[in-house]
Structures are given as structure tokens and as C-alpha cells.
Design a protein around this motif. Structure first.
Motif, PDB file in Angstrom:
ATOM      1  N   GLY A  14       0.860  -1.183   0.000  1.00 27.87           N
ATOM      2  CA  GLY A  14       0.000   0.000   0.000  1.00 27.87           C
ATOM      3  C   GLY A  14       0.891   1.224   0.000  1.00 27.87           C
ATOM      4  N   ALA A  15       1.008   1.883  -1.152  1.00 27.80           N
ATOM      5  CA  ALA A  15       1.937   3.008  -1.268  1.00 27.80           C
ATOM      6  C   ALA A  15       1.163   4.311  -1.371  1.00 27.80           C
ATOM      7  N   SER A  16       0.404   4.588  -0.332  1.00 28.85           N
ATOM      8  CA  SER A  16      -0.346   5.851  -0.300  1.00 28.85           C
ATOM      9  C   SER A  16       0.076   6.597   0.967  1.00 28.85           C
ATOM     10  N   LEU A  17      -0.881   7.301   1.589  1.00 28.85           N
ATOM     11  CA  LEU A  17      -0.524   8.154   2.722  1.00 28.85           C
ATOM     12  C   LEU A  17       0.167   7.387   3.858  1.00 28.85           C
ATOM     13  N   ALA A  18      -0.465   6.308   4.333  1.00 23.53           N
ATOM     14  CA  ALA A  18       0.107   5.579   5.470  1.00 23.53           C
ATOM     15  C   ALA A  18       1.431   4.927   5.073  1.00 23.53           C
ATOM     16  N   GLY A  19       1.460   4.345   3.881  1.00 19.37           N
ATOM     17  CA  GLY A  19       2.688   3.676   3.433  1.00 19.37           C
ATOM     18  C   GLY A  19       3.856   4.639   3.345  1.00 19.37           C
ATOM     19  N   LEU A  20       3.619   5.794   2.740  1.00 19.70           N
ATOM     20  CA  LEU A  20       4.693   6.780   2.594  1.00 19.70           C
ATOM     21  C   LEU A  20       5.178   7.298   3.950  1.00 19.70           C
ATOM     22  N   LEU A  37       8.356  -0.804  -1.145  1.00 17.83           N
ATOM     23  CA  LEU A  37       6.955  -0.389  -1.126  1.00 17.83           C
ATOM     24  C   LEU A  37       6.254  -0.981  -2.338  1.00 17.83           C
ATOM     25  N   ILE A  38       5.098  -1.601  -2.081  1.00 20.80           N
ATOM     26  CA  ILE A  38       4.328  -2.205  -3.160  1.00 20.80           C
ATOM     27  C   ILE A  38       2.990  -1.480  -3.256  1.00 20.80           C
ATOM     28  N   GLY A  39       2.685  -0.964  -4.426  1.00 20.93           N
ATOM     29  CA  GLY A  39       1.434  -0.225  -4.575  1.00 20.93           C
ATOM     30  C   GLY A  39       0.717  -0.603  -5.856  1.00 20.93           C
ATOM     31  N   PRO A  50      -8.132  16.469  -1.388  1.00 19.19           N
ATOM     32  CA  PRO A  50      -8.477  17.471  -2.410  1.00 19.19           C
ATOM     33  C   PRO A  50      -9.336  16.906  -3.545  1.00 19.19           C
ATOM     34  N   LEU A  51      -9.389  15.581  -3.675  1.00 17.39           N
ATOM     35  CA  LEU A  51     -10.096  15.000  -4.823  1.00 17.39           C
ATOM     36  C   LEU A  51     -11.583  15.348  -4.807  1.00 17.39           C
ATOM     37  N   SER A  52     -12.162  15.450  -3.618  1.00 15.84           N
ATOM     38  CA  SER A  52     -13.591  15.777  -3.563  1.00 15.84           C
ATOM     39  C   SER A  52     -13.799  17.264  -3.329  1.00 15.84           C
ATOM     40  N   LYS A  53     -12.707  18.025  -3.282  1.00 19.83           N
ATOM     41  CA  LYS A  53     -12.837  19.457  -2.992  1.00 19.83           C
ATOM     42  C   LYS A  53     -12.227  20.260  -4.151  1.00 19.83           C
ATOM     43  N   ALA A 109      -0.813  -1.610   4.605  1.00 20.90           N
ATOM     44  CA  ALA A 109      -1.367  -0.244   4.531  1.00 20.90           C
ATOM     45  C   ALA A 109      -2.181  -0.128   3.249  1.00 20.90           C
ATOM     46  N   THR A 110      -3.063  -1.105   3.038  1.00 22.70           N
ATOM     47  CA  THR A 110      -3.777  -1.165   1.757  1.00 22.70           C
ATOM     48  C   THR A 110      -5.077  -0.368   1.747  1.00 22.70           C
ATOM     49  N   GLY A 111      -5.388   0.298   2.839  1.00 21.48           N
ATOM     50  CA  GLY A 111      -6.483   1.271   2.812  1.00 21.48           C
ATOM     51  C   GLY A 111      -7.822   0.709   2.379  1.00 21.48           C
ATOM     52  N   PHE A 158     -19.647  12.207   4.182  1.00 19.33           N
ATOM     53  CA  PHE A 158     -18.758  13.334   3.917  1.00 19.33           C
ATOM     54  C   PHE A 158     -18.414  13.457   2.441  1.00 19.33           C
ATOM     55  N   THR A 159     -18.028  12.337   1.813  1.00 16.85           N
ATOM     56  CA  THR A 159     -17.613  12.427   0.417  1.00 16.85           C
ATOM     57  C   THR A 159     -18.771  12.884  -0.465  1.00 16.85           C
ATOM     58  N   GLY A 160     -19.936  12.261  -0.289  1.00 13.80           N
ATOM     59  CA  GLY A 160     -21.095  12.629  -1.104  1.00 13.80           C
ATOM     60  C   GLY A 160     -21.458  14.093  -0.916  1.00 13.80           C
ATOM     61  N   ALA A 285      -1.586  -0.214   9.446  1.00 10.96           N
ATOM     62  CA  ALA A 285      -1.804   1.210   9.724  1.00 10.96           C
ATOM     63  C   ALA A 285      -2.694   1.823   8.657  1.00 10.96           C
ATOM     64  N   GLY A 286      -3.374   2.889   9.026  1.00  8.72           N
ATOM     65  CA  GLY A 286      -4.203   3.642   8.083  1.00  8.72           C
ATOM     66  C   GLY A 286      -5.628   3.116   8.014  1.00  8.72           C
ATOM     67  N   ASP A 287      -6.310   3.434   6.921  1.00  6.28           N
ATOM     68  CA  ASP A 287      -7.730   3.100   6.789  1.00  6.28           C
ATOM     69  C   ASP A 287      -8.004   1.598   6.913  1.00  6.28           C
ATOM     70  N   GLU A 304     -11.501   6.276   8.937  1.00  2.51           N
ATOM     71  CA  GLU A 304     -11.138   6.651   7.566  1.00  2.51           C
ATOM     72  C   GLU A 304     -10.714   8.110   7.595  1.00  2.51           C
ATOM     73  N   HIS A 305      -9.691   8.366   8.385  1.00  2.00           N
ATOM     74  CA  HIS A 305      -9.260   9.744   8.600  1.00  2.00           C
ATOM     75  C   HIS A 305      -7.808   9.916   8.218  1.00  2.00           C
ATOM     76  N   TRP A 306      -7.549  10.961   7.485  1.00  2.55           N
ATOM     77  CA  TRP A 306      -6.203  11.335   7.054  1.00  2.55           C
ATOM     78  C   TRP A 306      -5.234  11.373   8.232  1.00  2.55           C
ATOM     79  N   ALA A 335      -9.358  12.461  14.732  1.00  2.81           N
ATOM     80  CA  ALA A 335      -9.718  13.814  14.306  1.00  2.81           C
ATOM     81  C   ALA A 335      -9.842  13.848  12.791  1.00  2.81           C
ATOM     82  N   PHE A 336     -10.779  14.627  12.294  1.00  3.04           N
ATOM     83  CA  PHE A 336     -10.857  14.818  10.841  1.00  3.04           C
ATOM     84  C   PHE A 336     -11.492  16.166  10.545  1.00  3.04           C
ATOM     85  N   TRP A 337     -11.430  16.526   9.278  1.00  3.59           N
ATOM     86  CA  TRP A 337     -12.058  17.777   8.864  1.00  3.59           C
ATOM     87  C   TRP A 337     -12.805  17.543   7.550  1.00  3.59           C
TER      88      TRP A 337
HETATM   89  C1  LIG Z   1     -12.385  11.837  -1.916  1.00  2.73           C
HETATM   90  C2  LIG Z   1     -11.808  11.687  -0.541  1.00  2.73           C
HETATM   91  C3  LIG Z   1     -11.828  12.773   0.345  1.00  2.73           C
HETATM   92  C4  LIG Z   1     -11.299  12.662   1.625  1.00  2.73           C
HETATM   93  N1  LIG Z   1     -11.344  13.745   2.457  1.00  2.73           N
HETATM   94  C5  LIG Z   1     -10.873  13.639   3.728  1.00  2.73           C
HETATM   95  C6  LIG Z   1     -10.923  14.743   4.611  1.00  2.73           C
HETATM   96  O1  LIG Z   1     -11.392  15.834   4.263  1.00  2.73           O
HETATM   97  N2  LIG Z   1     -10.451  14.580   5.876  1.00  2.73           N
HETATM   98  C7  LIG Z   1      -9.933  13.390   6.312  1.00  2.73           C
HETATM   99  O2  LIG Z   1      -9.539  13.284   7.482  1.00  2.73           O
HETATM  100  N3  LIG Z   1      -9.866  12.322   5.485  1.00  2.73           N
HETATM  101  C8  LIG Z   1     -10.322  12.423   4.208  1.00  2.73           C
HETATM  102  N4  LIG Z   1     -10.252  11.327   3.356  1.00  2.73           N
HETATM  103  C9  LIG Z   1      -9.707  10.065   3.875  1.00  2.73           C
HETATM  104  C10 LIG Z   1      -8.198   9.945   3.678  1.00  2.73           C
HETATM  105  O3  LIG Z   1      -7.845  10.256   2.379  1.00  2.73           O
HETATM  106  C11 LIG Z   1      -7.782   8.542   4.047  1.00  2.73           C
HETATM  107  O4  LIG Z   1      -7.972   8.396   5.432  1.00  2.73           O
HETATM  108  C12 LIG Z   1      -6.344   8.214   3.692  1.00  2.73           C
HETATM  109  O5  LIG Z   1      -6.158   8.258   2.315  1.00  2.73           O
HETATM  110  C13 LIG Z   1      -5.941   6.847   4.220  1.00  2.73           C
HETATM  111  O6  LIG Z   1      -4.649   6.514   3.790  1.00  2.73           O
HETATM  112  P1  LIG Z   1      -4.152   5.015   3.652  1.00  2.73           P
HETATM  113  O7  LIG Z   1      -2.760   5.097   3.176  1.00  2.73           O
HETATM  114  O8  LIG Z   1      -4.438   4.293   4.915  1.00  2.73           O
HETATM  115  O9  LIG Z   1      -5.094   4.343   2.580  1.00  2.73           O
HETATM  116  P2  LIG Z   1      -5.343   4.683   1.039  1.00  2.73           P
HETATM  117  O10 LIG Z   1      -5.160   6.122   0.780  1.00  2.73           O
HETATM  118  O11 LIG Z   1      -6.646   4.061   0.710  1.00  2.73           O
HETATM  119  O12 LIG Z   1      -4.189   3.909   0.279  1.00  2.73           O
HETATM  120  C14 LIG Z   1      -4.118   2.531   0.153  1.00  2.73           C
HETATM  121  C15 LIG Z   1      -3.258   2.216  -1.056  1.00  2.73           C
HETATM  122  O13 LIG Z   1      -3.025   0.824  -1.085  1.00  2.73           O
HETATM  123  C16 LIG Z   1      -3.174   0.351  -2.409  1.00  2.73           C
HETATM  124  N5  LIG Z   1      -3.546  -1.055  -2.367  1.00  2.73           N
HETATM  125  C17 LIG Z   1      -4.725  -1.589  -1.984  1.00  2.73           C
HETATM  126  N6  LIG Z   1      -4.692  -2.935  -2.096  1.00  2.73           N
HETATM  127  C18 LIG Z   1      -3.470  -3.260  -2.540  1.00  2.73           C
HETATM  128  C19 LIG Z   1      -2.831  -4.487  -2.827  1.00  2.73           C
HETATM  129  N7  LIG Z   1      -3.427  -5.645  -2.651  1.00  2.73           N
HETATM  130  N8  LIG Z   1      -1.558  -4.459  -3.291  1.00  2.73           N
HETATM  131  C20 LIG Z   1      -0.908  -3.272  -3.455  1.00  2.73           C
HETATM  132  N9  LIG Z   1      -1.475  -2.085  -3.182  1.00  2.73           N
HETATM  133  C21 LIG Z   1      -2.737  -2.080  -2.720  1.00  2.73           C
HETATM  134  C22 LIG Z   1      -4.260   1.226  -2.976  1.00  2.73           C
HETATM  135  O14 LIG Z   1      -4.192   1.208  -4.385  1.00  2.73           O
HETATM  136  C23 LIG Z   1      -3.918   2.576  -2.368  1.00  2.73           C
HETATM  137  O15 LIG Z   1      -3.042   3.298  -3.168  1.00  2.73           O
HETATM  138  C24 LIG Z   1     -10.763  11.425   2.054  1.00  2.73           C
HETATM  139  C25 LIG Z   1     -10.740  10.324   1.169  1.00  2.73           C
HETATM  140  C26 LIG Z   1     -11.255  10.455  -0.106  1.00  2.73           C
HETATM  141  C27 LIG Z   1     -11.236   9.272  -1.039  1.00  2.73           C
END
Ligand SMILES: Cc1cc2nc3c(=O)[nH]c(=O)nc-3n(C[C@H](O)[C@H](O)[C@H](O)COP(=O)(O)OP(=O)(O)OC[C@H]3O[C@@H](n4cnc5c(N)ncnc54)[C@H](O)[C@@H]3O)c2cc1C
Lengths: 454, 401
Positions: A14-20, A37-39, A50-53, A109-111, A158-160, A285-287, A304-306, A335-337
Motif C-alpha cells: 500500500g503506497a499511499s498516505l500511510a505507506g509513505l 513499497l508495493i502499490g 483534495p479529490l472531492s474538494k 497499509a492497503t487502505g 462526507f464524500t457525497g 496502519a491507516g484506513d 477513515e481519517h487522514w 480527528a478529521f475535517w
Molecule cells: C475523496 C476523498 C476525500 C477525503 N477527504 C478527507 C478529509 O477531508 N479529511 C480526512 O480526514 N480524510 C479524508 N479522506 C480520507 C483519507 O484520504 C484517508 O484516510 C487516507 O487516504 C488513508 O490513507 P491510507 O494510506 O491508509 O489508505 P489509502 O489512501 O486508501 O491507500 C491505500 C493504497 O493501497 C493500495 N492497495 C490496496 N490494495 C493493494 C494491494 N493488494 N496491493 C498493493 N497495493 C494495494 C491502494 O491502491 C492505495 O493506493 C478522504 C478520502 C477520499 C477518497
């Protein structure tokens, strides 16, 4: 340092917020081994809020949301490839391209991903979207640029609600359909849900609560939708905002306690196995994580909080390279916003962990307030609307389990001095799942949720 | 009246040059009740908590013994009000000062501030001895705030007199004639308010690109300042815009001259200056204390109940030196990463002008240390200004070359 596991191989899936953030922390704290890191997504980590804003408003383009790196990270990045399995005995991650990546310690950290529209044929109609990735946001923003006659948003979490807000700001006609009694009610309860409903309508949203969308209609292209109350609308764009699904399927046969509510871990981010025994080499870690929190009676939280993704990733990374007594618990107050319809909403604590709510400062009438939530006589959450600077005080009350309602005397306490029921609905009545799930301290339940092999 | 309570000693002019040992004493005491019924708080975490506590009022009229002079002058500006009035007025003032309406206002002043700084340095170039306060640290922020508000700089002698009286009025030094200073301050505020109100009125017909014009004109969809509010707000901004930044700059030069290694380092690496300015705001904050707070309910702090309506004085400068918050707090370390100082306060009243003060101080200090060649302090400690609240040198003689 002697006995500190600073070497070896660490793999992060999971190479997104938590992974990085975990990768940065590992290097920051002196991890000297190899890091991979595998993503699944082909992109370097980017920011989703920012994607929904801003992205939907057109003020930031979807490819300009890259997450700033806090420091150089010496790591091998395998992007654009999915992890398909985990072999906990052989200690390797299996990838979709057949590669096997060995590890000494693993971070999951696959969210989450967007919950798809349940009817695949309808979901495939041109004009039907979900919103989770930059591709989703880029395509949707483009379609909004083209000036659709009406946008349907399914689900008023929130997203909707943010999507609806962006559409209105662009001057587009919007219908929002929500199965629950009000927007945001699943996260914030009845009082602020009612405020959100009022504001959406004041901003020209055609808000329909207590209804479900029974069908998306069209022939190749979306043309409209039908509702459970027998009515229908014409629409050429529909955004399905039905909440998130945790990306745990790849762990189905791993023996890790992973299911629809996430990967269960302890306060130190170590994953449990399916027998409820904590592992010492697999972290989450993360979502995707589900963890016990002492402020909420040690119930398991899935957030599901940043901010949680960042804080938890830092704790997980620290614990991956420190031995026993040097490890830290993840105790951050959730906490979230959110920003929508001109409102800046911020939350600390868990508003759904409540039985009562009181407007402690400000007023609903001015849409500038702090709502404080209590559970059995202690403060468990606070939500500010356009009054973010006031929140820190309440965070302290939550951390110290201060009595609810909070002590009187606030300078701007204008209305409603009496607490009222917080009216948090059962998540089952919502279209979109709750962004915080409280699920009881029952890691053994995972046994029944392990998915059968396909 | 016993003249040696802690607050007497803190406010005693004899201790102006180094109040820090007294602050250490205060932190030791926890919350210190003074014989006049006021309470001093000097530990970081307690101050921080109180600055975020919604039950702490900034409105002096909420005190059990309100000062009777308050009735005579202008009503309080937003710094002396609570939400929601505070928020409304501050947001209206912010419309022409910062985000979200004018996010580039301050950044856009970068070149202009640099030019003013260079002109000032040009005016004393070649002289062996300068007074950093009179020749530099004072004229810079005055010129900047005048341009920003739209006040003719030629009127400086006029408003300087008012300004002195207003600053003397917030001096909480106990014992000395308790009514005369506030009365003179109230009169000066009124005079300055009328003066600025008149300037603003002229902008109705002759608008220009300044804040007074924005106050009288512009978009009224989110409300508008009344003529009286324009007076109180512009008095506040004119005073706060220069009486504080002057201290930040002169305290800054004084501190750097006392730390020659750090001075040499900053001279070689001007990019470090933003960091150094944050450390200065911690180490020698221009606003030493907030003397205006009042609890609206009985509030317990560190085991002491501060009663509703009692004068509550928060010693920001003491919190900034709290060893429980900052390691080695008495060390000036411009590379310190922890910038959560109380120099700009905290909470809803946190400094309105902070971005401007930062920018002015960064540019001014960088340019001046580049200019000064082997600078020497003529007098250490230098003579200080009277006020224990807005603390800084009255003169700062420096020789160089
Ligand atoms: C549109 C939108 C608006 C948001 N707005 C807010 C906000 O205003 N405030 C707030 O607090 N939070 C907000 N969030 C939530 C916040 O973005 C998440 O809490 C955060 O992204 C979580 O990070 P993460 O790294 O845990 O998971 P993610 O960001 O979901 O990343 C997981 C990554 O793992 C990868 N992955 C999944 N499965 C696999 C696999 N099997 N192999 C390899 N890779 C895999 C995915 O492709 C993804 O890139 C919002 C989310 C979205 C979508």
C-alpha cells in the motif's frame, strides 16, 4: 543500538498516505535495512482529500495532488502491481505478476476503495462514477466541466456531501439521495445532521432523505434514476458515494485477522492472527487497520481519517524497529475535517460514541458553533463548525474523560444550554457506511469472516 | 501596600532588562495570587490551556471590579471582545489583510518592505554609531503600517503621542495612580479614533488600495464595519502594527549582538532567518504578557481556583521559558525546530498581524546584519521602554566599522 531491529527487510504493501509516512519514519528513526513499497496504483503517493474538494472545483488539477515527501526515502518502489497474497510462514508477499517478495517485517497499509454500485450493469453505464483515486477525480471533473444537466449523488456522507457542494459551487443542478434521515447523520448525529440538511437545501441541493436509489437507468449512457418512493429524476452524471470497502481480500488465506472491517491489530499496530494471537512481524496502519482505543472503552475502531493514517503509520514504523519496552501505543485522539457548503467542519474524538450532545459554544442559527458529545456523563467528542480554533480545549476534555456536559461559562454560549439525545442512527440505515466503526473487542469473530478461497 | 509582591517586582522598571529570573520564580509558584486579587499564570501548559478555554474572557468589562474609565472612551476593539462579536470584527478586518479574501496582501509587500529597509539603512550609511530603535526598528513598522492602512506618515508626530498614552494605559503596574493612566489612554484612543475615522471617511469618495478604503467600501454581502467599528479597529491595527514589531526587531538585534556566533552564522546563511525569528519570538517575545483576561466562571488551574471576574494575567514570556516545555529554555538557539512558542499568543485571539510581523522582522534583521560591520553594543543592557507588557529597548546604540 543493541537489540533494536534496525536491519533486515521491511516490506510495505500500500503506497499511499500511510505507506509513505511509515517509510519516511522508518528511515528517520534509523532503519538501515532494505525497504520495499508495493502499490497497486501506478502513481507515487498522492493526497485524497483534495479529490472531492479543489479538484472537483477545478482549482487544482488531479495530477497536482502529489504528497510532499518529508525526507528522502531510500526504498525500492514496486508501483502498478497488486499484492495477491501473504505467506506468513515463508514470510513473503505474493504479487500479481508472480513475484514473491520476502520480508522480515511487513506493514499492511492497503487502505480502502470506493464501494461500487451493487448492480454491475448499471454501474457500467457511461456517466456513473465513484471517487477514490486521481483517475476517478480527473474523469469526474472533466464530466462536470462539460456541464451536465443534473448530477445525482448517491449517499450523503462526507464524500457525497462534498461532491454535492462542489457541484453547486459550479452552478450545476444536484440531487442528493440518502437512505438515512439527514446528511452526515451517520458521523455527526441528529443535531448537526439537521443543520447539514438545512444548509444543503439553502444552497439549492435537491436533497432527498429516507429514500434509496432503486435503479440507475440508461442505455449505454446514464439518463436518470428511480427512487424507492416511486419518484425518479433525469440525470446524466451519478456519483456513487456509498462508503468504502477495506482492501483485505488479498489476506484471505494468510491467517491474519483480516475481514470487511479491516485488519485487527493491537494498540502497537501489530496485527492479530485469526486465533486472536498477536503477531510480532506483521503490522497494520491507516484506513485498513482496526485497533483498540482506551478512550472508547477499548472498542475496536476503524477510522477513515487522514490524520489517523499519518499518526498510526508513524507509530507502526517506530514499533517495527524498536524492541519491547521502547514501543509506543497509538493513542491519538481521532480527528478529521471536511469543507462543504462554505462550512469548515472539524471533529475530535468519536461523535458516534455518544448518547447526548450539547451546543457548547456559538449557535446553529449562525452555523458557527461547537457541538460537544457525551457518553454516560463524560465528554467523548466535539465537532466545530466554522470555529476550528476552539476545538483544542475540547480535545483536552476528551483526553481527560472530563464530565459531560462541559462546565458552563463559555463566553459565546448562545443557545440550547440543555443536552439533547445525540441521535446517532444504526449504521445499517445509512446509504454510506459510517467513517468510524465501533465494533466491540471481538478479534476472534474474524474466524467466521475469513473469506473462502476462490 | 507591600511593594514586593511578585507582580510588583515583575513590573518594576528596575527589573525590565532581565525579568526572566522572576518568571522562573512564578513558574515555581504555579498560579500566583497577588494581594490585589489578580492571578498570574506563567507555566506553558497552563497558559496554553487558558488561551483555548472558552470561559476565559478578553473583555475587561467582565471583571468584578470594572475600571470606570472604560465607559468614557471608545468601545473595545476586537482584541478586547469575546466571540461572536470578536469573530465578526476580526473577520471583517481580515478581509483586506489576509486569507481567504486577500491571501497575497502580505506576501505582496515583500519588495516594498525591502525597499523601505534599504532606504533606512541608506540614511545612516557611513555613520559609526546608530540607534537601532530610533533609526531603524521604529520607523520601519510605522512606515509599513501607515502604507497598509492608508495613514499619511507625515502625521506620525501626532499619533505617536496618542500611541504612547495608549501603551501606557495597558501597563498593569500595580500601585501607581490607578485612574490617571487609563483615563489619558481612553482620551488618546478617542482622539486617534476620530483622526482615523476622518481619514476613512475621505476614502469613501477617494478610495485607494489601502485597508481604510476597504473598510468603508467594498463588498458588503458579509456585513460591514460601522463608522465606530472602523475607528476602534484601525486604532488597534495602527498601535499593534508598530508598537510590537519595533520590539521584535530591536530585541532581535540585541540578542544577536549578545550571541556573536549565531550572528555570524545568520550572516552567512540568511535562509536561516525565518527559523531565527521564531526563536526570537520564544526567547524575547515583544508581548511579554496578556494582562486583560478574566474568567467567566470559577476555573481551577494547577490546584488553585481562580474566581469568576478576577483579573487574570498570562505571562507569555514565562511560558516560553518553561523547562517543562522547551529543553534548555534559556538558550537562544536559532536552529531550534520546535516553534510552538506563545510569542503570538494562541487560540482565537492569536496575533492578527503575525504574518506581517514575521515578514518585517525577517527582512529587517537580514538586511541590518548584512550591513553592520563588526557591530558592538555601546551599552548592555540598553535603556528599556517603560512598558512591562510591550517590552523592548528604548534606545539601542550600536557602533560598527
Ligand atoms: C475523496 C476523498 C476525500 C477525503 N477527504 C478527507 C478529509 O477531508 N479529511 C480526512 O480526514 N480524510 C479524508 N479522506 C480520507 C483519507 O484520504 C484517508 O484516510 C487516507 O487516504 C488513508 O490513507 P491510507 O494510506 O491508509 O489508505 P489509502 O489512501 O486508501 O491507500 C491505500 C493504497 O493501497 C493500495 N492497495 C490496496 N490494495 C493493494 C494491494 N493488494 N496491493 C498493493 N497495493 C494495494 C491502494 O491502491 C492505495 O493506493 C478522504 C478520502 C477520499 C477518497
Amino acid at each position: 543500538m543493541h537489540g533494536e531491529p534496525r536491519d533486515g527487510r521491511i516490506v510495505i504493501v500500500g503506497a499511499s498516505l500511510a505507506g509513505l509516512r511509515a517509510a519516511e519514519t522508518l528511515r528517520e528513526e534509523g532503519f538501515a535495512g532494505t525497504l520495499t513499497l508495493i502499490g497497486e496504483e501506478p502513481h507515487t503517493p498522492y493526497d485524497r482529500p483534495p479529490l472531492s474538494k479543489q479538484v472537483l472545483l477545478g482549482t487544482v488539477s488531479a495530477d497536482k495532488t502529489g504528497l510532499p515527501q518529508r525526507r528522502e526515502v531510500d526504498a525500492e518502489w514496486k508501483l502498478g502491481v497488486r499484492a495477491t497474497g501473504l505467506d506468513p510462514v515463508g514470510k513473503q508477499v505474493l504479487l500479481a505478476d508472480g513475484e514473491k517478495v520476502p520480508f522480515d517485517r511487513l506493514l499492511i497499509a492497503t487502505g480502502t476503495r470506493a464501494r461500487p454500485w451493487p448492480n454491475p450493469a448499471e454501474a457500467a453505464l457511461d456517466g456513473v462514477f465513484t471517487l477514490r483515486t486521481i483517475e476517478d477525480a480527473g474523469r469526474l471533473a472533466e464530466r462536470l466541466d462539460a456541464g451536465p444537466r443534473r448530477v445525482l449523488v448517491v449517499g450523503a456522507g462526507f464524500t457525497g456531501s462534498e461532491i454535492a457542494s462542489a457541484c453547486r459551487e459550479r452552478g450545476l443542478e444536484v440531487t442528493v439521495a440518502e437512505r438515512g434521515p439527514a446528511p452526515l447523520v451517520g458521523a455527526l448525529g441528529g443535531t448537526l445532521g439537521a443543520l447539514a440538511a438545512k444548509l444543503q437545501r439553502a444552497h439549492g441541493v435537491d436533497l432527498r432523505c429516507g429514500v434509496t436509489v432503486t435503479a440507475l437507468e440508461g442505455n449505454g449512457r446514464l439518463t436518470g434514476a428511480r427512487f424507492s418512493d416511486g419518484t425518479g429524476i433525469d440525470a446524466d452524471v451519478a456519483v456513487v458515494a456509498l462508503g468504502a470497502v477495506r482492501n483485505t481480500e488479498w489476506l484471505a488465506e494468510s491467517g491474519i485477522a483480516a475481514g470487511p472491517r479491516g485488519v485487527t491489530c493491537d494498540a502497537g499496530c501489530r496485527a492479530f492472527d485469526m486465533y486472536g494471537i498477536v503477531t510480532d512481524d506483521v503490522f497494520a496502519a491507516g484506513d485498513v487497520a482496526r485497533f483498540p482505543h482506551p478512550l472508547f472503552e477499548y472498542q475496536l475502531l476503524s477510522l477513515e481519517h487522514w490524520g489517523n493514517a499519518v499518526a498510526q503509520a508513524e507509530v507502526a514504523a517506530h514499533n517495527m524497529i524498536h524492541a519491547g519496552p521502547r514501543r509506543r501505543p497509538h493513542l491519538t485522539v481521532p480527528a478529521f475535517w471536511s469543507s462543504q457548503f462554505g462550512l469548515n467542519i472539524k471533529s475530535v474524538g468519536v461523535p458516534t460514541f455518544s448518547d447526548q450532545v450539547v451546543i457548547a459554544q456559538g449557535s446553529l442559527k449562525d452555523a458557527r458553533l461547537v457541538a460537544v458529545y457525551g457518553y454516560r456523563g463524560r465528554v467523548t467528542a466535539a465537532v466545530s463548525v466554522n470555529q476550528a480554533k476552539s476545538l483544542e480545549y475540547y480535545q483536552r476534555l476528551i483526553e481527560t474523560a472530563a464530565p459531560f456536559p462541559p462546565a458552563p461559562g463559555a463566553a459565546d454560549r448562545i443557545e440550547s444550554p440543555e443536552p439533547v439525545p445525540s441521535d446517532v442512527p444504526d449504521p445499517k440505515v445509512l446509504s454510506h457506511g459510517p467513517t468510524v466503526a465501533l465494533t466491540g473487542h471481538l478479534p476472534d469473530r474474524r474466524l467466521t469472516l475469513v473469506q473462502p478461497a476462490r | 501596600m507591600a511593594a514586593d509582591t511578585l507582580f510588583h517586582r515583575i513590573t518594576d522598571y528596575a527589573n525590565r532588562a532581565d525579568p526572566y529570573p522572576l518568571y522562573a520564580e512564578l513558574r515555581e509558584a504555579g498560579v500566583a495570587r497577588q494581594e490585589d486579587g489578580s492571578y498570574l499564570v506563567g507555566t506553558y501548559h497552563a497558559i496554553e490551556a487558558l488561551l483555548h478555554d472558552p470561559r476565559i474572557s478578553s473583555d475587561r468589562r467582565k471583571r468584578t471590579v470594572p475600571d470606570e474609565t472604560a465607559e468614557e472612551g471608545l468601545p473595545p476593539a476586537f482584541i478586547g471582545l469575546d466571540d461572536p462579536e470578536h469573530h465578526r470584527l476580526r473577520a471583517l478586518a481580515m478581509r483586506s489583510f489576509g486569507p481567504p479574501h486577500t491571501p497575497d496582501r502580505i506576501d505582496g509587500m515583500h519588495d516594498e518592505i525591502t525597499r523601505i529597509v534599504k532606504d533606512l539603512i541608506g540614511s545612516f550609511r557611513g555613520e559609526e554609531r546608530i540607534d537601532v530603535v530610533d533609526d531603524f526598528a521604529y520607523p520601519l513598522p510605522v512606515t509599513v503600517i501607515c502604507r497598509l492602512l492608508g495613514v499619511p506618515i507625515e502625521d506620525e508626530p501626532r499619533f505617536r503621542e496618542w500611541s504612547d498614552a495608549i501603551v501606557a494605559g495597558i501597563d498593569p503596574t500595580p500601585g501607581e495612580d490607578p485612574t490617571e493612566r487609563p483615563r489619558a489612554a481612553a482620551e488618546a484612543r478617542k482622539a486617534m479614533g476620530l483622526y482615523l475615522g476622518e481619514l476613512a471617511e475621505k476614502r469613501r469618495t477617494h478610495p485607494s488600495d489601502d485597508m481604510l478604503s476597504a473598510f468603508v467600501g467594498g463588498d458588503s454581502s458579509e456585513g460591514q464595519l460601522t463608522p465606530l467599528e472602523i475607528m476602534t479597529t484601525s486604532v488597534l491595527l495602527l498601535i499593534a502594527g508598530h508598537e510590537t514589531t519595533v520590539n521584535l526587531i530591536s530585541n532581535g538585534i540585541l540578542t544577536l549582538l549578545r550571541h556573536p556566533d549565531e550572528l555570524a552564522r545568520l550572516r552567512a546563511e540568511p535562509a536561516l532567518m525565518p527559523h531565527a525569528v521564531e526563536e526570537l519570538l520564544r526567547y524575547e517575545p515583544p508581548v511579554q504578557m496578556l494582562p486583560q483576561r478574566t474568567p467567566l466562571a470559577d476555573i481551577e488551574v494547577a490546584g488553585v481556583t481562580i474566581p469568576q471576574g478576577a483579573p487574570l494575567i498570562l505571562l507569555l514570556a514565562s511560558g516560553n521559558r518553561d523547562p517543562l516545555r522547551f529543553p534548555d529554555p534559556d538558550r537562544f538557539d536559532p536552529t531550534r525546530d520546535d516553534h510552538q512558542h506563545l510569542g503570538f499568543g494562541s487560540g482565537i485571539h492569536s496575533c492578527f498581524g503575525a504574518p506581517l510581523a514575521r515578514l518585517e522582522a525577517q527582512i529587517a534583521l537580514n538586511e541590518l546584519i548584512q550591513y553592520l560591520d563588526h557591530p558592538r553594543l555601546v551599552e548592555d543592557p540598553p535603556p528599556y521602554r517603560r512598558s512591562p507588557v510591550l517590552r523592548g529597548p528604548r534606545h539601542l546604540l550600536v557602533e560598527s566599522g
